[in-house]
Design an enzyme around this catalytic site. Structure first.
Site, short mmCIF file in Angstrom:
data_model
loop_
_atom_site.label_atom_id
_atom_site.label_comp_id
_atom_site.label_asym_id
_atom_site.label_seq_id
_atom_site.Cartn_x
_atom_site.Cartn_y
_atom_site.Cartn_z
N HIS A 65 62.56 27.67 18.00
CA HIS A 65 62.64 26.35 17.36
C HIS A 65 62.06 25.30 18.30
O HIS A 65 61.11 25.57 19.03
CB HIS A 65 64.11 26.10 16.98
CG HIS A 65 64.29 25.11 15.88
ND1 HIS A 65 64.35 23.76 16.09
CD2 HIS A 65 64.45 25.28 14.54
CE1 HIS A 65 64.53 23.13 14.94
NE2 HIS A 65 64.59 24.03 13.97
N TRP A 107 75.00 25.36 13.65
CA TRP A 107 73.77 25.15 12.87
C TRP A 107 72.92 26.41 12.85
O TRP A 107 72.47 26.85 11.80
CB TRP A 107 72.99 23.95 13.44
CG TRP A 107 71.54 24.02 13.11
CD1 TRP A 107 70.98 23.77 11.89
CD2 TRP A 107 70.49 24.41 13.98
NE1 TRP A 107 69.62 23.98 11.95
CE2 TRP A 107 69.29 24.36 13.22
CE3 TRP A 107 70.43 24.78 15.33
CZ2 TRP A 107 68.06 24.69 13.77
CZ3 TRP A 107 69.21 25.09 15.86
CH2 TRP A 107 68.04 25.04 15.09
N ASN A 113 57.93 26.31 8.61
CA ASN A 113 57.64 25.19 9.51
C ASN A 113 56.42 25.38 10.38
O ASN A 113 56.11 24.52 11.20
CB ASN A 113 58.85 24.91 10.40
CG ASN A 113 59.91 24.11 9.67
OD1 ASN A 113 59.73 23.72 8.54
ND2 ASN A 113 61.02 23.85 10.34
N GLU A 134 55.03 19.59 3.63
CA GLU A 134 56.21 18.76 3.88
C GLU A 134 55.84 17.76 4.97
O GLU A 134 55.97 16.56 4.82
CB GLU A 134 57.38 19.64 4.34
CG GLU A 134 58.65 18.88 4.63
CD GLU A 134 59.70 19.76 5.31
OE1 GLU A 134 60.66 20.14 4.66
OE2 GLU A 134 59.55 20.04 6.51
N ASP A 172 67.06 21.57 -1.01
CA ASP A 172 66.85 21.71 0.43
C ASP A 172 68.07 22.35 1.10
O ASP A 172 67.95 23.23 1.93
CB ASP A 172 66.56 20.33 1.04
CG ASP A 172 66.25 20.41 2.51
OD1 ASP A 172 65.40 21.23 2.88
OD2 ASP A 172 66.87 19.66 3.30
N SER A 215 60.21 30.52 11.43
CA SER A 215 60.28 31.82 10.74
C SER A 215 58.93 32.52 10.68
O SER A 215 58.81 33.69 11.03
CB SER A 215 60.83 31.62 9.33
OG SER A 215 59.97 30.79 8.56
N ARG A 220 71.73 16.67 13.12
CA ARG A 220 71.94 17.28 11.81
C ARG A 220 72.94 16.46 11.00
O ARG A 220 73.67 15.65 11.56
CB ARG A 220 72.50 18.71 11.98
CG ARG A 220 71.49 19.71 12.53
CD ARG A 220 70.39 19.96 11.52
NE ARG A 220 69.33 20.86 11.97
CZ ARG A 220 68.13 20.46 12.39
NH1 ARG A 220 67.85 19.17 12.49
NH2 ARG A 220 67.19 21.31 12.73
#
Lengths: 143, 626
Positions: free
Chosen positions: B378, B219, B63, B128, B341, B425, B250
């Site tokens: 995040h 999550w 990401n 993406e 995914d 990550s 989510r």
């Protein structure tokens, strides 16, 4: 929660089922393929199954998904492009003397731009980008 | 130490890396690159390097990637994006620092063997979204873990660290850490010149939406116990931005992420009655702009506002929202992408589909906001207050080596470094590398002659503290009433001890009901927060009476002790910010507006390990990017 498929008794061991994330690592790694997941009773009705087979020779993971209504989906996805255990340790990279610089191992060549950006310099460094990414050694030991 | 008699193992090292996830692997790799034979790098992980950390299951995307070689984005662009995500409150020096290095990390991952999708026409990675690249990521962590294992001088797996040790001669100086082997019960003492905290964020502080067998289906990883935050706080390090808890929307119950569905597959979502929600319709955007001004105008719309849209609909009886998957899964390729995914990173979501007969090409899936998490990597900036990079950080943000906390010799990376989220990550591994080099430089130069001073009295005292829950259980187990229902040991009742599960449920009930959990629609106010602090004080006192029947329970006990410390810091941070800065994450019902004139500041805390007092500090936000 895990159990041995096809058998009438539980044999594999889960120390702490309510702390289980269903990461499936026990399923993927069991050499006997003896572990299966029966998903969370809170919200997953019985009858569905998700079964992986992780092949580290051909570096593919196979998935079989069985729905409660009997539908079956099968998938295969790559997991790695190099052999396992082929990564070269950092001590086999040539030594550098710029301990005081801001550069990390492999930089700037591994960035694909000529130097490390500082605020305001990003746009002009992008103009000099080469697409070409280089490392001082091959990060992988080839056979 | 009567009932149990653990053996003690003392390990001397130069750099101690606490945690073997993405950031710990990066720290180990880079520290060793610069150390060579001159300093020793030791990594401690409570599971294994192969699968330890939040990427244990895999990931379907990276990401954070600039794509500078393909002239896609500059680090400046990235800082502007993150600034809007966090409504202006961020350490731009730290965010910029990760952004300028992250591409070399991703290129290295690809060379190591991570399958990254490549756009055949351009030769660049398949995007993406603007910042994300797609991967076949089932083995992401085993690949990265292999590199860390080869880099480390020593690896200790299945070892949980519980406390940092402060030096007994030099004030405010870390000297090592203690913990125990979760399989064999060895008591470990690590003495080090530098300690890098790279543990994950904190889950299960708040009551999750599933509280039975599905309790673990949070999550973020259930083993993310906030240990790094708690150990740093207990050692007297300053926190930052802990009031910004992360709430994410989510797939309901399975908690499958939504990123690839919106960005790659380009699915839209609606409310329960089919009214357009994502992308947000014009009338909602106008309303958010009137409330949150320039931050709401940003493209893409900040995560916190997209979460708010679902919360508002929940209150109005128009949620869960629906991800209209069937509108886009019209080809086999799209169906494969949709399943991969989740199979790559959230297998439970496919279990939900399989058990509930949800065929995503035929019908939509429900979406819900999760319980809050504490995370620095995040879409939230919670964490510790770290010194910035020498070449770009303003002097106010520079008191030591890059990524050193306010305790000498103590460094951070990943979830632990605060005010610098959106690293995910790749950015976490990169920040590990930054901290790894910084720590190597530190131990080879200014800390070269330092020798940790830790007395044997201290070691014996910590040994008693760490194993006390097992001693206490042994001393009192004779009067336990066991439940007839087969849920043992959740409801064992003893007049003298409570077990980890009982300790956990008390913590989660306090945090959920008083400190803006899901059951109050993420709202709280000053009286509720003060009441929470009172109840948390009782919980802290009752920790003396927590029992552990075995080493596994001892692991759980210490994880929830760490969560309790984090919970108190979170509560105090929310109390200290008298406005609503992150409306989808935390709503101060008594201060519902965003007030940029007064509150464009960091809210930081420090716990004094000597007095037990907490102090609040308001630190300035200095923007270095126009």
């Amino acid at each position: 929660m895990q159990f041995v498929p096809g058998l009438k008794y539980r044999r594999s061991y889960n120390a702490d089922p309510i702390s289980c994330w269903e990461c499936y690592n026990c399923v993927k790694y069991c050499p006997e393929h003896a572990v299966e997941v029966r998903s969370y009773a809170d919200f997953v009705p019985l009858g569905g199954r998700v079964i992986p087979l992780r092949d580290t020779k051909n570096n593919v993971i196979y998935w079989r998904v069985e729905y409660r209504d009997g539908t079956i989906y099968e998938f295969a996805f790559p997991i790695r492009t190099t052999p396992w255990d082929s990564i070269r340790p950092p001590t086999e990279w040539p030594e550098r003397t710029d301990l005081d610089s801001e550069y990390l191992s492999g930089e700037p060549d591994a960035l694909g731009i000529p130097e490390l950006p500082v605020p305001g310099k990003g746009p002009e460094l992008l103009e000099k980008a080469t697409r070409d990414v280089k490392f001082p050694v091959d990060p992988i030991k080839r056979r | 130490m009567s009932a149990i008699n653990p053996r003690t193992k003392i390990v001397d090292t130069d750099i101690l890396v606490v945690g073997g996830g993405m950031s710990g692997s990066g720290a180990t790799w880079e520290a060793k690159f610069w150390c060579r034979g001159k300093c020793k790098v030791t990594v401690v992980e409570k599971s294994t390097l192969e699968r330890g950390g939040a990427v244990a299951m895999g990931l379907s995307a990276i990401n954070m990637y600039m794509g500078m070689r393909c002239r896609e984005n500059t680090p400046e662009d990235f800082v502007r994006y993150v600034r809007n995500e966090f409504f202006g409150i961020l350490r731009e020096d730290l965010v910029y620092d990760i952004a300028r290095h992250v591409d070399s990390t991703v290129h290295l991952f690809e060379r190591w063997g991570l399958p990254i999708w490549v756009d055949e026409k351009t030769g660049c990675y398949q995007r993406e979204g603007r910042w994300q690249v797609m991967i076949h990521g089932e083995s992401y962590k085993p690949i990265v873990g292999e590199a860390a294992r080869k880099a480390a001088d020593e690896v200790y797996e299945r070892v949980m660290l519980t406390h940092l040790l402060l030096d007994e001669r030099v004030p405010n100086r870390v000297a090592g850490a203690v913990g125990f082997g979760v399989r064999d019960g060895t008591f470990y003492v690590f003495r080090a010149k530098a300690v890098i905290l790279t543990t994950g964020g904190a889950t299960l502080i708040y009551r999750p939406r599933a509280t039975g067998e599905g309790l673990g289906r949070v999550w973020y990883a259930p083993w993310a116990s906030g240990s790094g935050y708690a150990m740093a706080i207990m050692a007297g390090a300053e926190t930052t931005s802990l009031e910004s808890r992360l709430v994410v929307v989510r797939f309901k119950d399975g908690y499958g992420p939504v990123g690839a569905w919106y960005l790659l597959i380009k699915t839209r979502s609606t409310d329960l009655y089919g009214e357009q929600r994502e992308p947000l319709p014009q009338d909602m955007m106008e309303r958010y702009k009137s409330l949150y001004g320039k931050y709401a105008e940003a493209k893409p719309t900040p995560t916190t506002l997209r979460v708010l849209a679902v919360i508002e609909d929940l209150m109005k009886g128009r949620a869960p929202h629906l991800m209209q998957t069937q509108e886009r899964l019209t080809t086999q390729e799209a169906i494969n992408e949709g399943f991969e995914d989740f199979l790559d990173m959230t297998i439970s979501q496919v279990n939900v589909w399989a058990g509930q007969n949800i065929h995503p090409q035929q019908r939509p899936s429900e979406l819900m906001p999760t319980e809050p998490y504490i995370m620095g990597s995040h879409a939230s900036p919670a964490g510790m207050w770290a010194s910035g990079p020498a070449d770009i950080a303003p002097p106010e943000y520079r008191w030591g080596p890059n990524r050193m906390l306010t305790v000498e010799g103590l460094f951070c990376a990943g979830d632990i470094c605060g005010a610098s989220g959106h690293k995910f990550s790749s950015g976490s591994f990169t920040e590990g590398r930054i901290a790894g080099k910084s720590a190597a430089r530190y131990v080879l130069t200014q800390a070269r002659d330092y020798r940790p001073t830790i007395s044997s009295d201290t070691i014996e005292r910590y040994k008693e503290v760490v194993f006390r829950p097992m001693e206490w259980y042994e001393a009192n187990k004779g009067v336990t009433t066991h439940s007839a229902a087969r849920v043992d040991p959740w409801f064992d009742i003893n007049p003298n001890y409570i077990n980890w599960f009982q300790f956990m449920t008390r913590l989660q009930k306090i945090m959920d009901e008083y400190v803006a959990g899901w059951s109050t629609y993420y709202q709280t106010n000053e009286p509720l927060l003060n009441r929470a602090l009172e109840l948390l004080q009782f919980l802290r006192e009752d920790f003396r009476f927590v029992g552990a029947a075995n080493l596994h329970e001892l692991l759980r006990v210490w994880e929830f002790y760490h969560r309790m410390v984090v919970a108190e810091a979170v509560t105090r941070s929310i109390l200290a910010r008298k406005e609503t800065r992150f409306p989808g994450y935390t709503i101060r019902a008594d201060y519902p507006a965003l007030d940029d004139e007064k509150w464009h500041v960091f809210v930081n805390l420090r716990y004094d390990p000597r007095t037990g007092n907490w102090d609040v500090y308001y630190r300035p936000v200095i923007h270095i990017i126009d």
